[in-house]
Design a protein around this motif. Sequence first.
Motif, short mmCIF file in Angstrom:
data_model
loop_
_atom_site.label_atom_id
_atom_site.label_comp_id
_atom_site.label_asym_id
_atom_site.label_seq_id
_atom_site.Cartn_x
_atom_site.Cartn_y
_atom_site.Cartn_z
N ASP A 33 0.81 -1.22 0.00
CA ASP A 33 0.00 0.00 0.00
C ASP A 33 0.84 1.28 0.00
O ASP A 33 0.29 2.38 -0.02
CB ASP A 33 -0.93 0.02 1.22
CG ASP A 33 -1.97 -1.09 1.16
OD1 ASP A 33 -2.30 -1.52 0.04
OD2 ASP A 33 -2.43 -1.53 2.23
N LYS A 38 2.27 8.70 0.74
CA LYS A 38 2.61 8.23 2.09
C LYS A 38 3.99 8.72 2.48
O LYS A 38 4.19 9.19 3.62
CB LYS A 38 2.56 6.70 2.12
CG LYS A 38 3.01 6.09 3.44
CD LYS A 38 2.00 6.30 4.54
CE LYS A 38 2.36 5.50 5.77
NZ LYS A 38 1.35 5.61 6.84
N GLU A 189 -15.02 5.89 10.05
CA GLU A 189 -15.03 6.13 8.60
C GLU A 189 -15.74 7.43 8.27
O GLU A 189 -15.28 8.21 7.42
CB GLU A 189 -15.71 4.96 7.89
CG GLU A 189 -15.73 5.10 6.37
CD GLU A 189 -16.42 3.95 5.69
OE1 GLU A 189 -16.38 3.89 4.45
OE2 GLU A 189 -17.01 3.11 6.40
N ARG A 193 -13.82 10.72 6.46
CA ARG A 193 -14.17 10.86 5.05
C ARG A 193 -13.81 12.23 4.48
O ARG A 193 -13.30 12.31 3.35
CB ARG A 193 -15.66 10.57 4.85
CG ARG A 193 -16.04 10.42 3.36
CD ARG A 193 -17.48 9.97 3.20
NE ARG A 193 -17.71 8.65 3.74
CZ ARG A 193 -18.57 8.36 4.69
NH1 ARG A 193 -19.30 9.31 5.24
NH2 ARG A 193 -18.73 7.12 5.12
N LEU A 196 -10.18 12.19 3.62
CA LEU A 196 -9.83 11.32 2.51
C LEU A 196 -9.93 12.04 1.17
O LEU A 196 -9.08 11.86 0.29
CB LEU A 196 -10.74 10.09 2.51
CG LEU A 196 -10.45 9.00 1.50
CD1 LEU A 196 -9.06 8.45 1.69
CD2 LEU A 196 -11.49 7.89 1.62
N GLY A 200 -9.39 10.21 -2.95
CA GLY A 200 -8.49 9.48 -2.06
C GLY A 200 -7.12 10.11 -1.91
O GLY A 200 -6.18 9.45 -1.46
N ARG A 203 -5.35 9.84 1.60
CA ARG A 203 -5.41 8.52 2.22
C ARG A 203 -4.44 8.36 3.39
O ARG A 203 -4.84 7.83 4.43
CB ARG A 203 -5.16 7.44 1.17
CG ARG A 203 -5.44 6.03 1.66
CD ARG A 203 -5.37 5.04 0.51
NE ARG A 203 -6.35 5.35 -0.52
CZ ARG A 203 -7.64 5.03 -0.46
NH1 ARG A 203 -8.09 4.38 0.59
NH2 ARG A 203 -8.45 5.34 -1.45
N ALA A 207 -5.80 7.61 7.12
CA ALA A 207 -5.43 6.39 7.84
C ALA A 207 -4.87 6.73 9.21
O ALA A 207 -5.18 6.08 10.22
CB ALA A 207 -4.40 5.59 7.03
#
Length: 234
Positions: A33, A38, A189, A193, A196, A200, A203, A207
């Motif tokens: 992932d 990231k 979630e 949202r 996010l 996305g 992300r 997370a």
Amino acid sequence: MSAQAAPRGGAAQRRSLLSIGQVLARLTPEFPDLAPSKLRFLEDQGLIAPSRTPSGYRKFSADDVDRVRYILTLQRDHYLPLKVILAHLEQVDAGEAQPFTAGNVVSEGPSILRVDRRLSRRELETASGAPRALVQEAIAASLVPAAEPYDERAVRVVQALVELRRFGIEPRHLRGMRASAEREAALIESAVRPVLGRRGEGRPEAAEAARDIAGQIAAIREVLGREAVERIAR
């Protein structure tokens, strides 16, 4: 394992530095992932500090890659939020703590369970010391998955069920825990949202926010549980 930017050495050293794409090529087999966003997020949060070319491109040394691998391992195997990992790394960088090893478990965070073991149903029974019937009851109560393989989380759940049975608590009595966990997941979630984004893009941030929220909910649950036990003990 310092987060300080890698020094700009000679030509040979500069040639040994890696681009984001090269870092991904090295780490994505282990962390599928992982994405450029990231890595940028880890830098924004102060956990890594790759060097920069004069034109602004990030370049990663071997130490930088090892540090990223270390961070991702703590996230994946121990569910530690980044703020806890950052505090740990700051202690390591200052010589006040040892890096995590198999015999030196970082204990902060909601869980330090490894998830890299893959067990069959029979191996789950053996590892947990549970009879086959108890494992089947745990599956029926949705406390562990029905499908193989199983990991250390399933082992820990079934081990706890073995101990609870001594007090007359059976898996069916805990059936509502899965529904409660799903409600918490839906709440988390919904909360992340907006972070996010539509496509996305956020992300990594989402997370990390989800881990943080889950940790805060777990803290409240622990306090409420302790209060309930104290009332019983009075």
